[in-house]
Motif scaffolding. Structure first.
Motif, PDB file in Angstrom:
ATOM      1  N   GLU A 100      19.859  37.726  30.844  1.00  0.00           N
ATOM      2  CA  GLU A 100      19.284  36.669  31.676  1.00  0.00           C
ATOM      3  C   GLU A 100      18.526  37.252  32.868  1.00  0.00           C
ATOM      4  O   GLU A 100      17.497  36.735  33.263  1.00  0.00           O
ATOM      5  CB  GLU A 100      20.394  35.728  32.173  1.00  0.00           C
ATOM      6  CG  GLU A 100      19.894  34.310  32.371  1.00  0.00           C
ATOM      7  CD  GLU A 100      20.238  33.733  33.727  1.00  0.00           C
ATOM      8  OE1 GLU A 100      21.165  34.265  34.365  1.00  0.00           O
ATOM      9  OE2 GLU A 100      19.590  32.769  34.130  1.00  0.00           O
ATOM     10  N   ARG A 101      19.044  38.329  33.466  1.00  0.00           N
ATOM     11  CA  ARG A 101      18.413  38.889  34.668  1.00  0.00           C
ATOM     12  C   ARG A 101      17.613  40.153  34.358  1.00  0.00           C
ATOM     13  O   ARG A 101      17.333  40.931  35.264  1.00  0.00           O
ATOM     14  CB  ARG A 101      19.490  39.184  35.715  1.00  0.00           C
ATOM     15  CG  ARG A 101      20.199  37.954  36.237  1.00  0.00           C
ATOM     16  CD  ARG A 101      19.226  37.020  36.929  1.00  0.00           C
ATOM     17  NE  ARG A 101      19.906  35.874  37.505  1.00  0.00           N
ATOM     18  CZ  ARG A 101      19.946  35.607  38.810  1.00  0.00           C
ATOM     19  NH1 ARG A 101      19.362  36.407  39.652  1.00  0.00           N
ATOM     20  NH2 ARG A 101      20.556  34.539  39.244  1.00  0.00           N
ATOM     21  N   GLN A 104      14.601  40.843  36.463  1.00  0.00           N
ATOM     22  CA  GLN A 104      14.921  41.199  37.836  1.00  0.00           C
ATOM     23  C   GLN A 104      15.400  42.652  37.921  1.00  0.00           C
ATOM     24  O   GLN A 104      15.076  43.355  38.861  1.00  0.00           O
ATOM     25  CB  GLN A 104      15.989  40.272  38.370  1.00  0.00           C
ATOM     26  CG  GLN A 104      15.662  39.743  39.739  1.00  0.00           C
ATOM     27  CD  GLN A 104      16.423  38.484  40.050  1.00  0.00           C
ATOM     28  OE1 GLN A 104      17.634  38.437  39.902  1.00  0.00           O
ATOM     29  NE2 GLN A 104      15.709  37.462  40.470  1.00  0.00           N
ATOM     30  N   PHE A 109      11.482  41.561  42.376  1.00  0.00           N
ATOM     31  CA  PHE A 109      10.881  40.251  42.642  1.00  0.00           C
ATOM     32  C   PHE A 109       9.361  40.291  42.472  1.00  0.00           C
ATOM     33  O   PHE A 109       8.640  39.495  43.063  1.00  0.00           O
ATOM     34  CB  PHE A 109      11.255  39.789  44.051  1.00  0.00           C
ATOM     35  CG  PHE A 109      12.733  39.733  44.246  1.00  0.00           C
ATOM     36  CD1 PHE A 109      13.506  38.928  43.412  1.00  0.00           C
ATOM     37  CD2 PHE A 109      13.370  40.478  45.213  1.00  0.00           C
ATOM     38  CE1 PHE A 109      14.869  38.877  43.551  1.00  0.00           C
ATOM     39  CE2 PHE A 109      14.745  40.429  45.360  1.00  0.00           C
ATOM     40  CZ  PHE A 109      15.490  39.627  44.528  1.00  0.00           C
ATOM     41  N   ALA A 439      22.917  40.822  44.391  1.00  0.00           N
ATOM     42  CA  ALA A 439      22.096  39.610  44.439  1.00  0.00           C
ATOM     43  C   ALA A 439      22.362  38.750  43.214  1.00  0.00           C
ATOM     44  O   ALA A 439      22.412  37.524  43.294  1.00  0.00           O
ATOM     45  CB  ALA A 439      20.620  39.983  44.520  1.00  0.00           C
ATOM     46  N   ALA A 442      25.474  36.946  43.577  1.00  0.00           N
ATOM     47  CA  ALA A 442      25.460  35.916  44.605  1.00  0.00           C
ATOM     48  C   ALA A 442      25.003  34.568  44.069  1.00  0.00           C
ATOM     49  O   ALA A 442      25.038  33.587  44.783  1.00  0.00           O
ATOM     50  CB  ALA A 442      24.551  36.338  45.758  1.00  0.00           C
TER      51      ALA A 442
ATOM     52  N   ALA B  50      20.723  33.382  48.124  1.00  0.00           N
ATOM     53  CA  ALA B  50      20.703  34.176  46.900  1.00  0.00           C
ATOM     54  C   ALA B  50      19.385  33.940  46.176  1.00  0.00           C
ATOM     55  O   ALA B  50      18.892  32.823  46.146  1.00  0.00           O
ATOM     56  CB  ALA B  50      21.866  33.794  45.984  1.00  0.00           C
ATOM     57  N   PRO B  51      18.784  35.013  45.631  1.00  0.00           N
ATOM     58  CA  PRO B  51      17.585  34.837  44.819  1.00  0.00           C
ATOM     59  C   PRO B  51      17.975  34.434  43.400  1.00  0.00           C
ATOM     60  O   PRO B  51      18.973  34.921  42.878  1.00  0.00           O
ATOM     61  CB  PRO B  51      16.943  36.220  44.833  1.00  0.00           C
ATOM     62  CG  PRO B  51      18.065  37.161  45.052  1.00  0.00           C
ATOM     63  CD  PRO B  51      19.164  36.431  45.754  1.00  0.00           C
ATOM     64  N   ASP B  52      17.205  33.523  42.784  1.00  0.00           N
ATOM     65  CA  ASP B  52      17.500  33.174  41.391  1.00  0.00           C
ATOM     66  C   ASP B  52      16.767  34.136  40.460  1.00  0.00           C
ATOM     67  O   ASP B  52      16.164  35.112  40.913  1.00  0.00           O
ATOM     68  CB  ASP B  52      17.150  31.712  41.111  1.00  0.00           C
ATOM     69  CG  ASP B  52      15.650  31.476  41.158  1.00  0.00           C
ATOM     70  OD1 ASP B  52      14.890  32.458  41.262  1.00  0.00           O
ATOM     71  OD2 ASP B  52      15.242  30.303  41.102  1.00  0.00           O
ATOM     72  N   ALA B  53      16.818  33.860  39.144  1.00  0.00           N
ATOM     73  CA  ALA B  53      16.238  34.801  38.182  1.00  0.00           C
ATOM     74  C   ALA B  53      14.741  34.994  38.405  1.00  0.00           C
ATOM     75  O   ALA B  53      14.188  36.007  38.009  1.00  0.00           O
ATOM     76  CB  ALA B  53      16.501  34.318  36.762  1.00  0.00           C
ATOM     77  N   GLY B  55      13.393  35.023  41.460  1.00  0.00           N
ATOM     78  CA  GLY B  55      13.173  35.554  42.793  1.00  0.00           C
ATOM     79  C   GLY B  55      12.990  34.485  43.860  1.00  0.00           C
ATOM     80  O   GLY B  55      12.628  34.801  44.981  1.00  0.00           O
ATOM     81  N   TRP B  57      14.409  32.074  46.613  1.00  0.00           N
ATOM     82  CA  TRP B  57      15.640  32.058  47.390  1.00  0.00           C
ATOM     83  C   TRP B  57      16.149  30.633  47.529  1.00  0.00           C
ATOM     84  O   TRP B  57      15.375  29.704  47.771  1.00  0.00           O
ATOM     85  CB  TRP B  57      15.396  32.656  48.764  1.00  0.00           C
ATOM     86  CG  TRP B  57      15.234  34.136  48.717  1.00  0.00           C
ATOM     87  CD1 TRP B  57      14.088  34.815  48.424  1.00  0.00           C
ATOM     88  CD2 TRP B  57      16.242  35.110  48.946  1.00  0.00           C
ATOM     89  NE1 TRP B  57      14.327  36.159  48.459  1.00  0.00           N
ATOM     90  CE2 TRP B  57      15.646  36.364  48.781  1.00  0.00           C
ATOM     91  CE3 TRP B  57      17.595  35.048  49.264  1.00  0.00           C
ATOM     92  CZ2 TRP B  57      16.348  37.549  48.926  1.00  0.00           C
ATOM     93  CZ3 TRP B  57      18.299  36.230  49.423  1.00  0.00           C
ATOM     94  CH2 TRP B  57      17.672  37.462  49.244  1.00  0.00           C
TER      95      TRP B  57
END
Lengths: 484, 341
Positions: A100-101, A104, A109, A439, A442, B50-53, B55, B57
């Motif tokens: 999923e990430r 990232q 970003f 992150a 979080a 928190a950043p999501d998938a 980016g 916030w």
């Protein structure tokens, strides 16, 4: 043959006995086991111990790995799937977080519509490294180039790169193939230009910036040509001065004006958007590329006969080696903000690259000094006897041998530096190991996940570092001359 | 010791910066010229930032930054989020790298005075609590004598814990951990009997366990942790803007102004307080150097305080925090926005 014994010996066998099979204990797997694993009491005990450890690891983690879940959107969903598939109370790894990430972890970003840019930069980096890393072997070049081209173009198409840039990448890669098949050194100008191209592709912005950065050395070269008939020393100094002055005082404004007159550029990406492996590899590659030359210069300076240069080199190396890297990073991120005039924005990644480079260069200098010290004195004397000046002697005789001796140490420093790039987490940059994983944790979907990100990031780091280590072994074998 | 040295360096550094910043002029002018608000946030704290998938916030602190950006720049998306760690947060603020620090930072005496920060208000009243396994049979923090406790180093929670145990004449063995994730892991592995951190963090941690029903959060809250947005000392107008943006969000909830009915209320409300807040009458914005509708935009960005709370950390979210101290004063909480007049 002769008839000497024809009368004295009653029977002479004229055919060989058929070869008998070796005894069972001296053949096949049994022999291999006896020789390698059970050759003596100590070895036997160690083998059994190793088997016990493997068994223990299997019992402790086997089911966890076997019950891996790759398709889920949150940790609770993962747990449900594990409970459904393997029964209540079963445990399992939830690698779905990586799926999923994934973007990232790889790009941080970075804007998703521009993902093709880092991919292309990385592909072109491999092309630019070709003459440096694989200058000697055509067959290896073919394999590496083909793999690079295929992967880069496929990834670029999948990420929706514009046609113009695909054509650009194809053109460079076609030229790389041509150069690789004919004369690989033709690719060297591209390798020299790549740092500018790479920085521009990653950070984007106006094309005039890199163009005017290039103008500096060109002006310097012209100065050198004009002045060199008078004095080589003066010409070199003036050329360097012209270049630096142009960069510091002219290039920025000129690039801005040119951009106003004729806007050319690609969307800019801020340093704060960098993260994950993109950040680690950017810092790592820049650090590696810059710290080797700086380390060589420092090592030569430390062995110099000139008092001032030796002292400066010693002070620099000992100071940098005596300070932990984290301290330098904190200086880069916090203290510099206070010393610079308010309003100056000095890019944080650039600051970190400078600090990492300086740090690695100090270690590199000592590694290379070790190589220089290992050369027999006769080599230096031979260079002098041939009438070579200092720089020629270093370039043609001393350094090639010293660097060859130092390869394992140099690559060790590279590997250590690459792994140290994860320390940027302390200055608020998103390294893949800690910041990015924290992150991810979080978010409410992935809170509570612990080992999976570490295992994944560790595995990728291992692949890259192991690759570097294998390359260094290949290089050592290739440069092996024996002591003839 | 480590902490005092750090505070000392930070203070010295801030002092130098304070002199530099004083000449820089108004933060508001800088932000408007840059057309972007630099907001210091946590590198990642469940529910708060928190950043999501992709980016983007999200979070409770993030929403405050967006509200300030909406008030000042008329666009809640013109925020650059600068992730800061526990070590870099205050220097990032005093060196001018960020304009406002909304990073679940506790408002304390020394930070306000010694570090030359100004806390513009409190957006979350937190307090330190304990979590233990249910089968331990402990029902009160007073029964934790002799326990091993997982505690994050370098935070105010570490000092609170020592204070609390000394005051109650109990012993404990600390297990030092570096991050929340590590703390959870140590606690789950049984390395410590109790895990202590801010109550909001405990709730989020417990909610993420596979077996939340086997863990309880003890009733004692052993410290006051008023978390709020901080700005640099010396630019009072900017401090007012941040503080009154927060007050506007709180007041909006009190008067029943939500992101849904705000357009309607700004035209038709008969409540003079609401009219002043939304800029329908009077020019309150001009006194801050902003336009009349600043507060209206701030509320539109993410809703009023209650909406922001519910969307990020409220009972409908996995974190499931009750309002508690963070309810309006009319509901028995501590939220009390001064009058807009």
């Amino acid at each position: 043959m002769s008839d000497t014994h024809a009368q004295t010996v009653a029977f002479v066998r004229d055919t060989m006995l058929p070869a008998a099979p070796p005894p069972a204990q001296q053949a096949g797997a049994v022999r291999w086991l006896r020789e390698n694993l059970f050759s003596g009491p100590v070895n036997t005990v160690l083998t059994l111990l190793g088997l016990a450890i493997i068994w223990f690891l299997y019992v402790a983690f086997g089911d966890w790995f076997a019950h891996s879940v790759w398709n889920a959107d949150s940790l609770p969903e993962c747990r449900d799937i594990i409970a459904q598939t393997w029964g209540e109370g079963a445990r399992g790894a939830c690698f779905a977080v990586i799926r999923e990430r994934w973007n990232q972890y790889v790009f941080g970003f970075y804007p998703p519509e521009l993902y093709w840019r880092p991919v292309m930069t990385f592909g072109l980096l491999m092309v630019a490294l070709m003459p440096v890393l694989f200058g000697a072997s055509l067959s290896i070049r073919r394999i590496v180039l083909s793999a690079t081209v295929a992967l880069t173009l496929l990834a670029m198409i999948a990420l929706g790169a514009p046609i113009v840039w695909l054509v650009f990448a194809v053109a460079i890669m076609a030229f790389a193939f041509y150069a690789s098949e004919t004369e690989i050194t033709r690719l060297l100008p591209f390798s020299a230009l790549f740092p500018l191209l790479g920085v521009w592709l990653l950070w984007g912005g106006s094309l005039w910036g890199p163009i005017f950065v290039l103008v500096g050395p060109v002006l310097g070269w012209i100065t050198w040509r004009v002045l060199s008939p008078r004095s080589a020393m003066l010409a070199t100094i003036m050329a360097a001065l012209v270049t630096v002055v142009f960069w510091l005082f002219v290039a920025g404004d000129a690039a801005g004006d040119a951009q106003n007159l004729l806007p050319m550029g690609i969307p800019a990406v801020a340093s704060s958007s960098f993260g994950g492996f993109l950040l680690s590899i950017t810092i790592g590659v820049a650090g590696i590329a810059l710290s080797l030359p700086l380390g060589i210069v420092l090592a030569l300076a430390r062995r110099s006969d000139m008092f001032l240069i030796t002292t400066l080199a010693v002070v620099f190396i000992e100071f940098i080696r005596g300070v932990p890297l984290i301290t330098l990073l904190f200086v880069a991120s916090l203290l510099l903000n206070y010393f610079l005039p308010p309003g100056t924005s000095f890019d944080i990644i650039l600051r970190v690259i400078i600090m990492v480079t300086v740090f690695a260069a100090a270690y590199m200098a000592e590694v290379i000094r070790g190589g220089l010290a290992a050369l027999p004195k006769g080599q230096y004397e031979a260079a002098d006897a041939l009438g070579l000046d200092y720089w020629k002697a270093q370039r043609l005789i001393v350094l090639p041998q010293a660097l060859k001796i130092s390869i394992p140490g140099i690559v060790s420093t590279f590997i250590g530096m690459f792994k140290d790039t994860t320390l940027v987490t302390f200055v608020g940059l998103y390294d893949p190991l800690k910041s990015m994983s924290d992150a991810v944790r979080a978010s409410t979907s992935w809170k509570g996940i612990y080992w999976e990100p570490y295992i994944f990031v560790g595995f990728i780091f291992f692949l890259i570092c192991f690759g570097m280590s294998r390359y260094s072994m290949y290089l050592e074998r290739r440069l092996q001359r024996g002591h003839r | 010791m480590k902490k005092s040295v750090f505070l000392g360096t930070a203070a010295a550094a801030t002092l130098i910066a304070g002199m530099g910043v004083a000449q820089e002029g108004s933060t508001l002018a800088q932000v408007q010229e840059r057309d972007e608000l630099n907001c210091g946030v946590n590198t990642g704290l469940v529910g708060f930032a928190a950043p999501d998938a992709n980016g983007n916030w999200t979070g409770f602190d993030v929403a405050l930054c967006r509200a300030v950006a909406a008030a000042v720049l008329s666009d809640s998306s013109k925020v650059k989020f600068v992730p800061t760690t526990g070590q870099t947060r205050f220097t990032a603020l005093s060196s001018g790298e960020v304009d406002v620090l909304a990073r679940n930072s506790t408002w304390t005496y020394s930070r306000d005075t010694d570090l030359k920060l100004d806390f513009a208000g409190v957006n979350y009243y937190d307090g330190q609590g304990f979590m233990v396994r249910k089968d331990l049979g402990v029902t009160s923090a007073k029964e934790l004598d002799g326990a091993t406790i997982c505690i994050q180093t370098g935070t105010t929670t570490e000092l609170n814990l020592a204070d609390y145990f000394r005051a109650n004449q109990m012993d404990y063995t600390p297990v030092n951990i570096d991050s929340n994730a590590e703390g959870e892991q140590q606690y789950m592995a049984g390395a410590c009997d109790a895990y202590t951190t801010d109550a909001s963090g405990l709730a989020a941690t417990r909610a993420a366990f596979a077996d939340p029903e086997n863990h309880i959060i003890l009733p004692e809250i052993i410290s006051k942790e008023p978390l709020g947005p901080a700005v640099r000392h010396g630019d009072n107008n900017w401090g007012d803007i941040v503080g009154w943006t927060l007050n506007a969000l709180v007041a909006a909830e009190e008067y029943g102004v939500t992101s849904k009915n705000i357009e309607e209320l700004s035209k038709s409300s008969n409540n003079p307080e609401v009219q002043r807040l939304l800029g329908s009458t009077d020019e309150l914005g001009a006194m801050l150097g902003l336009d009349a509708e600043w507060a209206k935009r701030a509320i539109q960005a993410g809703g009023n305080y209650g909406e922001i709370f519910a969307a990020n950390i409220g009972e409908q979210t996995p974190i499931g925090l009750a309002r508690g101290l963070n309810a309006q004063w009319t509901q028995g909480g501590l939220l009390y926005a001064p009058p807009f007049r």
